[in-house]
Design an enzyme around this catalytic site. Sequence first.
Site, PDB file in Angstrom:
ATOM      1  N   GLU A  92       0.317  -4.763   6.434  1.00  0.00           N
ATOM      2  CA  GLU A  92      -0.781  -4.313   5.570  1.00  0.00           C
ATOM      3  C   GLU A  92      -1.711  -5.446   5.194  1.00  0.00           C
ATOM      4  OE1 GLU A  92       1.713  -1.314   2.749  1.00  0.00           O
ATOM      5  OE2 GLU A  92       0.234  -2.603   1.824  1.00  0.00           O
ATOM      6  N   CYS A 105      -6.542  -9.673   0.953  1.00  0.00           N
ATOM      7  CA  CYS A 105      -5.154  -9.919   0.561  1.00  0.00           C
ATOM      8  C   CYS A 105      -4.298  -9.740   1.803  1.00  0.00           C
ATOM      9  CB  CYS A 105      -4.763  -8.907  -0.521  1.00  0.00           C
ATOM     10  SG  CYS A 105      -3.038  -9.004  -0.988  1.00  0.00           S
ATOM     11  N   CYS A 112       9.963  -8.141   3.531  1.00  0.00           N
ATOM     12  CA  CYS A 112      10.113  -9.245   2.569  1.00  0.00           C
ATOM     13  C   CYS A 112      11.582  -9.372   2.176  1.00  0.00           C
ATOM     14  CB  CYS A 112       9.261  -8.966   1.332  1.00  0.00           C
ATOM     15  SG  CYS A 112       9.361 -10.274   0.079  1.00  0.00           S
ATOM     16  N   CYS A 116      12.519  -7.762  -5.042  1.00  0.00           N
ATOM     17  CA  CYS A 116      12.106  -7.519  -6.430  1.00  0.00           C
ATOM     18  C   CYS A 116      12.169  -6.008  -6.710  1.00  0.00           C
ATOM     19  CB  CYS A 116      10.694  -8.049  -6.682  1.00  0.00           C
ATOM     20  SG  CYS A 116      10.554  -9.830  -6.415  1.00  0.00           S
ATOM     21  N   CYS A 119       8.912  -3.647  -6.401  1.00  0.00           N
ATOM     22  CA  CYS A 119       7.975  -3.899  -5.300  1.00  0.00           C
ATOM     23  C   CYS A 119       8.391  -3.181  -4.018  1.00  0.00           C
ATOM     24  CB  CYS A 119       7.907  -5.404  -5.053  1.00  0.00           C
ATOM     25  SG  CYS A 119       6.768  -5.849  -3.739  1.00  0.00           S
ATOM     26  N   CYS A 334       1.431  -3.478  -3.383  1.00  0.00           N
ATOM     27  CA  CYS A 334       2.111  -4.192  -2.311  1.00  0.00           C
ATOM     28  C   CYS A 334       3.066  -3.341  -1.499  1.00  0.00           C
ATOM     29  CB  CYS A 334       2.996  -5.257  -2.929  1.00  0.00           C
ATOM     30  SG  CYS A 334       2.126  -6.726  -3.227  1.00  0.00           S
TER      31      CYS A 334
HETATM   32  N1  SAH Z   1       6.293 -12.917  -2.716  1.00  0.00           N
HETATM   33  C1  SAH Z   1       5.126 -13.436  -3.363  1.00  0.00           C
HETATM   34  C2  SAH Z   1       3.872 -12.892  -2.737  1.00  0.00           C
HETATM   35  C3  SAH Z   1       3.625 -11.439  -2.967  1.00  0.00           C
HETATM   36  S1  SAH Z   1       2.409 -11.388  -4.169  1.00  0.00           S
HETATM   37  C4  SAH Z   1       5.177 -13.188  -4.845  1.00  0.00           C
HETATM   38  O1  SAH Z   1       6.031 -12.428  -5.294  1.00  0.00           O
HETATM   39  O2  SAH Z   1       4.415 -13.797  -5.584  1.00  0.00           O
HETATM   40  C5  SAH Z   1       2.407  -9.840  -4.698  1.00  0.00           C
HETATM   41  C6  SAH Z   1       2.171  -9.769  -6.197  1.00  0.00           C
HETATM   42  O3  SAH Z   1       2.110  -8.394  -6.536  1.00  0.00           O
HETATM   43  C7  SAH Z   1       3.331 -10.387  -6.947  1.00  0.00           C
HETATM   44  O4  SAH Z   1       2.954 -10.949  -8.155  1.00  0.00           O
HETATM   45  C8  SAH Z   1       4.176  -9.151  -7.133  1.00  0.00           C
HETATM   46  O5  SAH Z   1       5.113  -9.365  -8.104  1.00  0.00           O
HETATM   47  C9  SAH Z   1       3.114  -8.100  -7.448  1.00  0.00           C
HETATM   48  N2  SAH Z   1       3.603  -6.731  -7.289  1.00  0.00           N
HETATM   49  C10 SAH Z   1       4.533  -6.253  -6.448  1.00  0.00           C
HETATM   50  N3  SAH Z   1       4.766  -4.949  -6.650  1.00  0.00           N
HETATM   51  C11 SAH Z   1       3.943  -4.563  -7.645  1.00  0.00           C
HETATM   52  C12 SAH Z   1       3.725  -3.331  -8.327  1.00  0.00           C
HETATM   53  N4  SAH Z   1       4.396  -2.224  -8.012  1.00  0.00           N
HETATM   54  N5  SAH Z   1       2.785  -3.319  -9.300  1.00  0.00           N
HETATM   55  C13 SAH Z   1       2.104  -4.425  -9.633  1.00  0.00           C
HETATM   56  N6  SAH Z   1       2.279  -5.620  -9.034  1.00  0.00           N
HETATM   57  C14 SAH Z   1       3.193  -5.691  -8.046  1.00  0.00           C
END
Ligand code: SAH
Length: 345
Positions: A92, A105, A112, A116, A119, A334
């Site tokens: 994506e 982005c 990944c 988390c 996510c 994401c």
């Molecule tokens: N792995 C790295 C890069 C991905 S960045 C990192 O975690 O920083 C993606 C960003 O979007 C991160 O801050 C992540 O925590 C956030 N993110 C992921 N899922 C999300 C969601 N459902 N709602 C809002 N932010 C989200």
Amino acid sequence: MNENRISLLDLTEEELKQELISMGEKPFRAKQIMLWLSMCVPFDEMSNLPKALREKLKERYTEGYPEVETELISRDGTRKYLLKLSDGSLIETVLMDYSYGKTICISTQVGCPMGCAFCASGIGGLKRQLSSGEMLGEVLKVNSILGEGRNIRNIVLMGTGEPLLNYENVVKFLRCIHAENSLGIAYRNISLSTCGIEPAIRRFTEEGIPLTLCLSLHSAIPEKRRKIMPVEERWSLTDSVKAMSAYMEKTGRRFILEYILLKDFNMGKEDADALKELLNGETAHINLIPMNGDTGPYSAPSEEEISRFEKMLEIRGLSFTRRRSLGQDIEGACGQLRAKYIIED
Ligand code: SAH
């Protein structure tokens, strides 16, 4: 056709020069080819190259451009692309149109490994690393769809994947996209977001790449953070914040923390106190991101709950902004679009 053809996007201009020399070609061709590649032009249309050279290139290499599998355009102008790589993997890429310019982005891995809880990118784990050329392909492909010229002004490494766990390829990508004969994107216009891989942040500090480094914090309380981010078991948030500070000191760039707002989870008084204590006078800026989508047991807070938390941060003298949610009607968060495709497959 030779099945082992390498992608030219995976090469720096210097590496391409060496390839050309080894083929008995003139090194000045490297600059011409780089400029064509930056516009996603196929070998056959590289009109200032002799036909014989174009044929030779086709035999030994591919350009390395991804294919657009799907394009979704949101009511707010955000575009989401599902791109197909040479092995069929889907990734994506999201294009956002901010007042200060078009921002892309990009994904840095297929899937990944971080897991988390909120996510969608982590569903299914890590499939494989993206090469530097595949990341470059995300930017160049979307840039070329937008028309001739340098349309994209900013890049954020905030798509699927943990960039600092694909270290060499990400660093090579950053140097390539910054290069004069590619898009020449300034490092100050690039942001890299990490869950906090402390040794990799320290290593990155020595690369001489002054971009905006962002730490996905989401809670300043270790026991709470551990519940939503398994990375906390391995590298603690205090160590990551220290490593971030050292990077800021070396580069003079701003310190950004990302903080997802999760209803009834990380928005209380003790959370604001912990943030204040963690930063301990450090001039960091906090990006508040209301939870997007419905991955895991967490949900988005109400407007009232957000305002209450913002007030708590304000009282404590912390600097923050709320990130606008874009592309909500097109699986904007994401990994949501890719996850949907994989589930439907
Ligand atoms: N792995 C790295 C890069 C991905 S960045 C990192 O975690 O920083 C993606 C960003 O979007 C991160 O801050 C992540 O925590 C956030 N993110 C992921 N899922 C999300 C969601 N459902 N709602 C809002 N932010 C989200």
